[in-house]
Scaffold this motif. Structure first.
Motif, PDB file in Angstrom:
ATOM      1  N   ILE A  26      26.887  34.856  47.568  1.00  0.00           N
ATOM      2  CA  ILE A  26      28.025  34.972  48.480  1.00  0.00           C
ATOM      3  C   ILE A  26      29.211  35.567  47.731  1.00  0.00           C
ATOM      4  N   ALA A  27      29.377  35.091  46.516  1.00  0.00           N
ATOM      5  CA  ALA A  27      30.540  35.530  45.757  1.00  0.00           C
ATOM      6  C   ALA A  27      30.510  37.019  45.465  1.00  0.00           C
ATOM      7  N   LEU A  28      29.305  37.549  45.397  1.00  0.00           N
ATOM      8  CA  LEU A  28      29.209  38.961  45.058  1.00  0.00           C
ATOM      9  C   LEU A  28      29.280  39.872  46.268  1.00  0.00           C
ATOM     10  N   VAL A  29      29.472  39.273  47.433  1.00  0.00           N
ATOM     11  CA  VAL A  29      29.674  40.116  48.607  1.00  0.00           C
ATOM     12  C   VAL A  29      30.945  40.919  48.340  1.00  0.00           C
ATOM     13  N   THR A  30      31.688  41.277  49.274  1.00  0.00           N
ATOM     14  CA  THR A  30      32.830  42.137  48.996  1.00  0.00           C
ATOM     15  C   THR A  30      34.034  41.393  48.469  1.00  0.00           C
ATOM     16  N   ILE A  31      34.910  42.106  47.898  1.00  0.00           N
ATOM     17  CA  ILE A  31      36.306  41.734  47.965  1.00  0.00           C
ATOM     18  C   ILE A  31      37.042  43.045  48.016  1.00  0.00           C
ATOM     19  N   ASP A  82      33.116  42.847  37.774  1.00  0.00           N
ATOM     20  CA  ASP A  82      32.727  44.160  38.291  1.00  0.00           C
ATOM     21  C   ASP A  82      33.765  44.734  39.258  1.00  0.00           C
ATOM     22  N   GLY A  83      35.032  44.569  38.900  1.00  0.00           N
ATOM     23  CA  GLY A  83      36.089  45.150  39.721  1.00  0.00           C
ATOM     24  C   GLY A  83      36.341  44.420  41.031  1.00  0.00           C
ATOM     25  N   LYS A  84      35.743  43.236  41.158  1.00  0.00           N
ATOM     26  CA  LYS A  84      35.934  42.475  42.400  1.00  0.00           C
ATOM     27  C   LYS A  84      36.578  41.137  42.090  1.00  0.00           C
ATOM     28  N   GLU A  85      37.425  40.685  42.995  1.00  0.00           N
ATOM     29  CA  GLU A  85      38.017  39.368  42.817  1.00  0.00           C
ATOM     30  C   GLU A  85      37.157  38.348  43.547  1.00  0.00           C
ATOM     31  N   LEU A  86      36.706  37.351  42.806  1.00  0.00           N
ATOM     32  CA  LEU A  86      35.811  36.336  43.366  1.00  0.00           C
ATOM     33  C   LEU A  86      36.486  34.967  43.345  1.00  0.00           C
ATOM     34  N   GLN A  87      35.936  34.073  44.110  1.00  0.00           N
ATOM     35  CA  GLN A  87      36.519  32.728  44.179  1.00  0.00           C
ATOM     36  C   GLN A  87      36.449  31.986  42.840  1.00  0.00           C
TER      37      GLN A  87
END
Ligand SMILES: Cc1cc2nc3c(=O)[nH]c(=O)nc-3n(C[C@H](O)[C@H](O)[C@H](O)COP(=O)(O)OP(=O)(O)OC[C@H]3O[C@@H](n4cnc5c(N)ncnc54)[C@H](O)[C@@H]3O)c2cc1C
Length: 384
Positions: free
Chosen positions: A45-50, A359-364
């Motif tokens: 889930i965390a690796l879905v978008t941001i 990977d350039g994404k903001e995750l929870q």
């Protein structure tokens, strides 16, 4: 395993799609450690978008402008007014530069979904920052025509060294501001019955949104509730605010002190003081909006104000006191209770642990902070 991991679904990797963009959902369990399977799902889930165009993103060249707010191109708005709320923050009112009959519907979809933001562009530096539209409450001075014409309001703090907030505060009335969105920050699940919103400073804007979105679902049978803890450094930020819960003279250290590892000092419950208005002066704009929401939904909204200046901080005791006052979740209805946390980075870290970049994404990121230490059962947690 807490099923809160499963709560927050239905998102779209919307950077590539029409309609609102959705941030990734990585709700953290407020209770036990996830099983390996749950952990995998969490990572999934965390690796879905941001939002790839999140805070500080450099803005690539955009297509031609649109009269309707959309996630892909920047839409021009006009600065109608900027009224000081305190010495460090202002209320911005913007109207679409060109008429569009669709704006209202675009906003409406976002309001129904949950907490959302838009990105403002700083054209000279070609950078963008996210800001949170304020919902309309009984206290909002906008006329029906203004609402129908797509006016939006924002509560923005001027960071003395901040690029975009300083730029916005320097604009003359009538100036153009370009924005894109909506970007869904948190889709509030349909089954949500109870939100505990922990807000620091301008983090109150998403709290108002969450309240608006949740309470709009009120029917005779369904009366959801929201409780807001709002922490501010200075009294001027929340003048006229009146806490609904009797004040617990407990946590003596601020979130920023806690952040650096200092321990908390607590005072026994028998020293509870009665609720006090913060000031006799006229209420601040945001306090009026909170009161407006309360008057629209009697008994469904409560707010507690905390002030660094008065050595009153949101701590474990305050949170536990509230949690214990809410009905226990029934086993058959997972995902009815949600803790949302919004505010400066250090505030979020102290309450629920930091968000993380990968990977350039903001995750929870994993649940940490005092909420993890409290080991609450049956509450899903989301960092805004
Ligand atoms: C979803 C979302 C919604 C938001 N909604 C709102 C809202 O409704 N209202 C609101 O006021 N804010 C909101 N924010 C915060 C907002 O997006 C901006 O982060 C904020 O206005 C500061 O941006 P800035 O460009 O002015 O400051 P920045 O230029 O980003 O600087 C921020 C601070 O960092 C410091 N800094 C910058 N670069 C460095 C460096 N290299 N080293 C050390 N320090 C550095 C600066 O001195 C400054 O103090 C929201 C943020 C998000 C993610």
């Amino acid at each position: 395993m807490n099923t809160s991991f499963l709560l927050l679904t239905g998102r779209r990797s919307a950077l590539r799609q029409a309609g609102p963009r959705y941030r990734s959902y990585a709700s953290s369990s407020a209770s036990s450690k996830p099983s390996p399977a749950a952990k995998n799902r969490w990572i999934g889930i965390a690796l879905v978008t941001i939002a790839a165009g999140g805070t500080g993103a450099y803005l690539r060249s955009q297509g031609p402008g649109s009269a309707t707010l959309n996630p892909d191109t920047f839409t021009k708005y006009n600065l109608v007014s900027r009224e000081p709320v305190s010495s460090t923050s202002s209320l911005f009112t913007l109207r679409p530069r060109y008429p569009s009959e669709h704006n209202y519907d675009v906003y409406e979809d976002a309001w129904k979904t949950g907490v959302w933001s838009v990105m403002f562009k700083q054209p000279q530096l070609q950078i963008g920052r996210d800001y949170t539209p304020l919902p309309t409450t009984a206290a909002t001075p906008l006329t029906v025509d203004e609402e129908n014409n797509g006016y939006l309001r924002f509560f923005i703090r001027k960071d003395p060294f901040g690029e975009v907030s300083r730029y916005l505060h320097s604009l003359k009335l009538g100036a153009d501001i370009e924005m894109r969105g909506p970007q869904i920050e948190c889709a509030i699940p349909k089954q949500t019955q109870e939100i505990l919103f922990i807000a620091g400073g301008t983090g109150i804007a998403p709290a108002l949104q969450a309240g608006y979105s949740l309470l709009n679902r009120t029917t005779e049978e369904n009366r959801p509730r929201i409780h807001i803890f709002w922490a501010n450094r200075l009294k001027e930020d929340c003048i006229g605010g009146h806490s609904d819960t009797p004040i617990l003279p407990t946590s003596r250290s601020s979130w920023f002190a806690g952040w650096f590892g200092s321990s908390k000092e607590t005072v026994p419950r028998d020293q509870i003081a009665p609720a006090q208005p913060l000031s006799n002066q006229e209420s601040s704009m945001i306090v009026r909006e909170l009161d407006g929401l309360k008057s629209q939904y009697p008994g469904q909204v409560t707010v507690d104000y905390y002030l660094d200046e008065e050595n009153r901080f949101i701590g474990k005791k305050e949170i536990l006191n509230y949690i214990e006052s809410t009905p226990r979740p029934s086993d058959g209805s997972p995902g009815t209770k949600l803790i949302l946390v919004s505010g400066p980075e250090g505030f979020i870290s102290y309450m629920v642990g930091p968000k993380v970049w990968a990977d350039g994404k903001e995750l929870q990121g994993p649940l940490r902070g005092i909420i993890k230490e409290l080991d609450l059962k049956g509450w899903a947690v989301w960092k805004l």
